[in-house]
Design a protein around this motif. Sequence first.
Motif, PDB file in Angstrom:
ATOM      1  N   VAL A 119       0.373  -1.428  -0.300  1.00  0.00           N
ATOM      2  CA  VAL A 119       0.046   0.431  -0.112  1.00  0.00           C
ATOM      3  C   VAL A 119       0.477   1.380  -0.347  1.00  0.00           C
ATOM      4  O   VAL A 119       1.656   0.908   1.278  1.00  0.00           O
ATOM      5  N   PRO A 169       2.144   4.424   0.810  1.00  0.00           N
ATOM      6  CA  PRO A 169       2.242   5.374   2.423  1.00  0.00           C
ATOM      7  C   PRO A 169       1.423   6.744   2.162  1.00  0.00           C
ATOM      8  O   PRO A 169       2.094   7.366   0.948  1.00  0.00           O
ATOM      9  N   GLY A 170       0.979   6.953   2.830  1.00  0.00           N
ATOM     10  CA  GLY A 170       0.392   8.478   2.895  1.00  0.00           C
ATOM     11  C   GLY A 170       0.845   8.993   3.984  1.00  0.00           C
ATOM     12  O   GLY A 170       1.206   8.730   4.697  1.00  0.00           O
ATOM     13  N   TRP A 206      -5.779   4.758   6.521  1.00  0.00           N
ATOM     14  CA  TRP A 206      -5.750   4.331   5.680  1.00  0.00           C
ATOM     15  C   TRP A 206      -7.264   4.616   5.373  1.00  0.00           C
ATOM     16  O   TRP A 206      -8.444   4.495   5.891  1.00  0.00           O
ATOM     17  N   SER A 248      -3.789   7.439   2.850  1.00  0.00           N
ATOM     18  CA  SER A 248      -3.900   6.322   1.642  1.00  0.00           C
ATOM     19  C   SER A 248      -4.809   6.062   1.718  1.00  0.00           C
ATOM     20  O   SER A 248      -5.824   5.292   1.788  1.00  0.00           O
ATOM     21  N   THR A 260      -3.939   3.589  -4.239  1.00  0.00           N
ATOM     22  CA  THR A 260      -3.063   2.243  -4.213  1.00  0.00           C
ATOM     23  C   THR A 260      -4.236   1.696  -4.645  1.00  0.00           C
ATOM     24  O   THR A 260      -5.283   1.540  -4.549  1.00  0.00           O
TER      25      THR A 260
END
Length: 430
Positions: free
Chosen positions: A173, A175-176, A234, A329, A356
Amino acid sequence: MQTRVQIRAKTRLLAALVIVLLVLAVFDDYQGWRFLLLGLAGTWWLSHRWAQSLAEKLRLRREMRFGWAQVGDQLEERFSLENGSAFPALWAELEDHSNLPGYSADVATGVGGAAIFQWRTQRPCTRRGLFTLGPTTLHTADPLGLYQVEIHDPHSMTLMVTPPIVPLPQIEVAPGGRAGEGRPRPNAPERTVSAAGVREYAPGDSLRWVHWRTSARRDELHVRLFDSTPSGDWWILLDMQADVQAGLGARSTEEHGVILAASLADRGLRLGKAVGMVAYGQPLAWLPPREGDGQRWEILRSLALVQPARHSLGEMLARLRPTLGGYTSLVIITPNARGDWLEGLLPLLWQGAVPTVLLLDPLAFGGEGNPEGVIQELSRWGVQHHRITPDLLDRPEAQPGHKGQWEWRISPTGRAIAINPPREGWKALS
């Protein structure tokens, strides 16, 4: 709810013979008629008394382990047939009225007089959803079958079957969030990778994070904890639009999407992220980001119940836009190869979301639509993406019910806790 007991005569022939013999014994002095009358009348009385005694003193107890399971788990039930009568139940047939797909506890058995007989059943849970175990009907009779006894137990129990959680090490995933584990650190560089410590390896962790020296010293895998890895929330978006799904049953984009959502949500929560989920299906699942085991249970419960609907991914992206903050994310799971939702993704990119995309290849699932156009567009925008085919879950370690998967129980406070399979914990149907 009360148990309903019914005794039915299966034939009227014996009663007719007794009446005929009674008439003959009255009007004819032949002793044979009296002997036959006594024999048949005694048999009739004994059969009725036998059936009546079983109806009054035969009891069935049905228990199961906890009240929920995952797809692939073995559902185990325990049955106790207690006969308080002096007469044995030479045969007893249990009829199960559960609506769990592929599951039936029907059995034929028997139990002696003043005795208890116990047995267990084990069947795999093959489909997610909310189901009912029970009611149960017990059929028995006297040895001659003159009277049939039916004992209907109305007790039942609701069973929640959640989607399985499987390891997905090949899916990462994007990353944010700002750099920093746990709290944002605005002064730290966004892409530094200095290790701050190690923790035990968990299914889904990338092998690139393994700290081999620590793993060798402790004789089990450990991965690095990075001091400045991004730590944004997320959001998992599951596309449940009915007309873009492909495949049937377990090998469908619908079920693969649900498994992906459950598994990635579990990964995010174990990494300490606040995880939210939107599944624009029937019913609507909208869970804002939260941390902890309670959120895991809410996500699994929502995914167990969600079914395809008419709402599109584009609608979902537009509705989510006001909710998203920057550096989030965004995990998008969709089989939509038409690309009509890409226009709705652009504003989120401008807003600072880090997506993603897990694109379920409809062609690989037996449907229509070439995903190449969507993949090229995502590559051009620099959006991290993965092409998902049915063989993703063909690996033994990714099969539902695999012995290495996480299993859960519900604590008295309602929290879902990851544990090994429980040894006890029987609960009677009520």
